[in-house]
Design an enzyme around this catalytic site. Structure first.
Site, short mmCIF file in Angstrom:
data_model
loop_
_atom_site.label_atom_id
_atom_site.label_comp_id
_atom_site.label_asym_id
_atom_site.label_seq_id
_atom_site.Cartn_x
_atom_site.Cartn_y
_atom_site.Cartn_z
N HIS A 194 0.88 -1.16 0.00
CA HIS A 194 0.00 0.00 0.00
C HIS A 194 0.92 1.21 0.00
CE1 HIS A 194 0.76 0.13 4.40
NE2 HIS A 194 0.74 -1.18 4.27
N GLY A 195 0.37 2.40 0.14
CA GLY A 195 1.18 3.61 -0.03
C GLY A 195 2.42 3.68 0.83
#
Length: 162
Positions: free
Chosen positions: A17-18
């Protein structure tokens, strides 16, 4: 045997994810993000979603645990590798298969039935604890740290306290 340049290995139940695709990758200076996960390796949709949150200039690979074990030694020296796994059991499988992992960063292990919370973002059951204890016994430090600028806590200490 080759000597792959593995910068860090992270356990994160969300995989990429980010925080992983950009923040950690940039901080480490990684140019290859290797997701070692049997189900993600077979799931192009999941791969596409993860590719979207990876910093520009970083290659991604989605390998099964076995494929990771089989080919990690063939990595080129210019490949600065950041491995992401879903569970401590998977990391242990890689280590036992000969992947030269020296350090484990623990990000997110979500709470579910039968697990106990030992940190804001980390919950473990007996199988997780056994895997961490085995990694620690093999001399591989396991540190909970969600983002690079947070101070880390050693899993061994958290387990002793819980």
């Amino acid at each position: 045997m080759g000597n792959p340049n593995i910068l860090m290995t992270r356990i994160d139940n969300r995989l990429v994810h980010g925080q992983v695709g950009v923040t950690w990758t940039n901080t480490l200076g990684a140019n290859l993000l290797l997701v070692a996960n049997d189900s993600a390796a077979q799931d192009p949709v999941q791969q596409n979603l993860m590719d979207m949150v990876v910093a520009d200039g970083v290659q991604t690979r989605y390998f099964t645990l076995q494929k990771t074990i089989d080919i990690i030694a063939k990595a080129a020296s210019h490949q600065k590798i950041f491995i992401v796994c879903k569970t401590p059991q998977d990391v242990l499988t890689l280590v036992k298969g000969g992947v030269p992992i020296k350090f484990v960063n623990v990000g997110n292990m979500h709470f579910s039935e039968g697990k106990k919370q030992i940190h804001k973002t980390v919950s473990v059951d007996d199988s997780d604890i056994a895997a961490f204890n085995e990694l620690i016994a093999l001399g591989i430090p396991c540190e909970v740290r969600r983002v690079p600028d947070e101070s880390g806590e050693m899993i061994g200490d958290l387990l002793k306290r819980s």
